[in-house]
Design a protein around this motif. Structure first.
Motif, short mmCIF file in Angstrom:
data_model
loop_
_atom_site.label_atom_id
_atom_site.label_comp_id
_atom_site.label_asym_id
_atom_site.label_seq_id
_atom_site.Cartn_x
_atom_site.Cartn_y
_atom_site.Cartn_z
N GLN A 106 -42.52 -15.31 -30.32
CA GLN A 106 -43.34 -14.29 -30.97
C GLN A 106 -42.74 -12.89 -30.87
OE1 GLN A 106 -46.27 -14.94 -32.78
NE2 GLN A 106 -45.63 -17.06 -32.51
N SER A 107 -41.75 -12.73 -29.98
CA SER A 107 -41.21 -11.38 -29.79
C SER A 107 -39.77 -11.24 -30.29
CB SER A 107 -41.27 -10.97 -28.31
OG SER A 107 -40.57 -11.92 -27.52
N ASN A 108 -38.98 -12.33 -30.25
CA ASN A 108 -37.58 -12.24 -30.66
C ASN A 108 -37.36 -12.99 -31.97
OD1 ASN A 108 -34.81 -12.31 -30.96
ND2 ASN A 108 -34.42 -12.54 -28.76
N VAL A 109 -36.97 -12.26 -33.00
CA VAL A 109 -36.84 -12.84 -34.34
C VAL A 109 -35.73 -13.88 -34.42
CG1 VAL A 109 -35.29 -11.05 -35.20
CG2 VAL A 109 -36.77 -12.22 -36.81
N LEU A 110 -34.78 -13.83 -33.46
CA LEU A 110 -33.64 -14.75 -33.49
C LEU A 110 -34.01 -16.19 -33.18
CD1 LEU A 110 -30.85 -12.63 -31.80
CD2 LEU A 110 -30.85 -13.49 -34.14
N ILE A 111 -35.11 -16.42 -32.45
CA ILE A 111 -35.46 -17.79 -32.03
C ILE A 111 -35.80 -18.64 -33.26
CG2 ILE A 111 -36.91 -19.20 -30.51
CD1 ILE A 111 -35.46 -17.12 -28.89
N TYR A 112 -36.84 -18.25 -34.01
CA TYR A 112 -37.26 -19.05 -35.16
C TYR A 112 -36.19 -19.10 -36.25
CZ TYR A 112 -42.05 -19.16 -33.29
OH TYR A 112 -43.15 -19.37 -32.53
N THR A 113 -35.60 -17.93 -36.57
CA THR A 113 -34.59 -17.94 -37.62
C THR A 113 -33.36 -18.75 -37.17
OG1 THR A 113 -33.94 -15.76 -36.82
CG2 THR A 113 -35.18 -15.81 -38.84
#
Lengths: 350, 350
Positions: free
Chosen positions: A172-179
């Protein structure tokens, strides 16, 4: 130069696909606007009246046609060629938005379009030729060569680590995880889509490939990868701003897909250093153009310009009371983002 | 690919030239700052103490070395190759400013640098080979072929019309007049510089070309063209903002030079369509990168960001009294622009 007939078909399909997908955004948005005007409720606020709007369905169908054309393109031309051309859908959408929706295209956006086109031309001119494939078993051999198995294993391990170790804490805080998850799975999706597409193409040409279990295995991989990819892409878009997710996803997804294709299909074997250099440069240019287009979109609604600021649906909930007093209205942008117009952007601190 | 030795020498010289010129901006600015700190008067306000500052002279000498290297580069490689590489000096200057002067490079600026580099690589990879020339008479024949004479005549007529018809009325209001004159003359400068450079190269190699009147004629053309070009470039820079003049001048000058070189030296004869397409794309990409870098510079000092706005020396005189009360100070940017910092940019309306 001198594109083979198959490469030419693939490139044409990829361009058509980008055109359809780009136009679908605009037609869908026009449908949403019409539906909102008719019912008085904006889609972003929870109305579903757009489902009764024929224009929205036309957009939806065009999007599906575009995705199918993209799928077929992979059967005819190397992924190294087809994937980067996907960026052109952003251009089609930006240009159509300029003329049809009268959304003024920022000067930076025009520069971004020019770059994407110039980069794409270079990629097409120097792209590798599609190999002649006569059976799904050939693709199976390429997919099971040690180098590619190593790539697949690394991707799967990384995806598992990201899903089970990092996503719960930092998703929920780091955009790199999901993308990151989407992009890693995306590279496998494209490889399996290409395998399946080629098998189906051969089948239609009279060489039935459905008798081989390998074809069905590739189909299973396509479904698994695409579903995982879609699931995490939706999560990323739900959590973060489209203007951040889209270029980041495009850059990682395209890079990994090209890497996977170069490993599996040996696209660069037998190509001159000049050609490979040009392809990499063309690819970097398309990426830069894509980033620029997204940045330009952001500038357009920059608080500094006057009264506009861009807030994603999730962020809207975080607006403080003082700020909400100044909200002038909201609208939906061509990429489905909700834009809230406020009179006092200085009150909005990220 | 496969650069010939001469092309390689030319490209290396062009790169060195860009490095020297780019670094010279930074060193000169450091010198100006040091001189201003020592004397308390800023160069932009009229001090000449920088002439006593050794650092400023180091910068000046580096600039001259860079220009000489550029001149020699034209003797070894086609203008189609050397001219666009000139854009790299902006990159060197931007990167050095980031590290040495601690001028933060905007994200858009980084994107612009990446594009200029990628575009330059494509131009170098696909650039034409330098023709083997053994006498100044060969160049004379190229310069007197009907197509090129037509080009020269058109340029001269256009320049005269611009100077005597348009410059007196619109020179101070339309940026295209002065930059147009510079760019048109610039394309002739480069062609004559190339002719002269090649003659001198042949002379140094033992084939004396100074015995031919053609060599002396080219020298006369170089002096005339370069002086006219410099005169109107200074007028343009005096009248308009560097951020507007530089990219516009670069785009027009490079385009016309390539056009002139293609007509005179037949650079594109015998090249494949793929190569020519790549060169044009590479050239468009470098141009876009240059524009982006200049736009980024402008954004950095955008009034909206806080307290900065950019005002050219001429405009400073037009500041109204109310505004001058809010001036916090002034400094000189790496491209010689004077930047005035004001507390109330909203008072400054163009």
């Amino acid at each position: 130069m001198a594109l083979s007939t198959d490469n030419l078909k693939g490139v044409t399909l990829a361009l058509l696909s980008s055109g359809f997908i780009g136009a679908s955004f605009i037609i869908k948005k026009k449908g949403l606007k019409k539906a909102a005007a008719a019912s008085g409720i904006c889609a972003g606020v929870g109305g579903f009246s757009y489902l009764l709007e024929p224009l929205w369905w036309v957009g939806m169908i065009m999007m599906i046609v575009g995705e199918v054309a993209n799928f077929v393109a992979y059967a005819f031309a190397p992924a190294v060629l087809v994937t980067p051309l996907g960026a052109l859908s952003i251009i089609f959408s930006a240009v159509l938005a300029h003329f049809i929706l009268k959304e003024r295209l920022h000067a930076l956006g025009i520069l971004g379009c020019v770059m994407c086109i110039a980069g794409s031309v270079i990629i097409v001119v120097h792209g590798p030729q599609e190999r002649e494939i006569t059976s799904v078993l050939e693709i199976w051999n390429m997919a099971t060569q040690p180098e590619f198995l190593l790539y697949v294993t690394s991707v799967v391990v990384l995806v598992f680590v990201l899903i089970f170790r990092f996503a719960p804490c930092y998703g929920q805080s780091n955009v790199l995880i999901y993308t990151g998850i989407c992009s890693l799975m995306g590279s496998l999706s494209v490889m399996s889509v290409k395998a399946l597409g080629t098998s189906l193409k051969l089948t239609f040409e009279g060489m039935n490939q459905l008798i081989y279990p390998e074809t069905w295995f590739f189909m299973l991989v396509v479904v698994t990868c695409v579903l995982t990819q879609m699931n995490y892409l939706n999560k990323a878009l739900d959590t973060f701003n489209t203007a951040i997710v889209s270029p980041m996803y495009y850059v990682m997804f395209t890079t990994l897909t090209i890497l996977a294709s170069v490993i599996m299909f040996k696209d660069w074997d037998g190509q001159s250093i000049g050609n490979i250099t040009s392809e990499i440069c063309g690819f970097i240019i398309v990426l830069s153009g894509t980033i620029l287009l997204h940045v330009a979109k952001d500038y357009e609604r920059n608080p500094s310009r006057g009264t506009y600021t861009q807030i994603s649906p999730t962020l809207t909930a975080q607006l403080n009371g003082e700020m909400l007093k100044h909200v002038e209205g909201s609208e939906m942008s061509s990429d489905g983002e909700i834009v809230v117009n406020i009179k006092r952007p200085d009150l909005y601190k990220k």
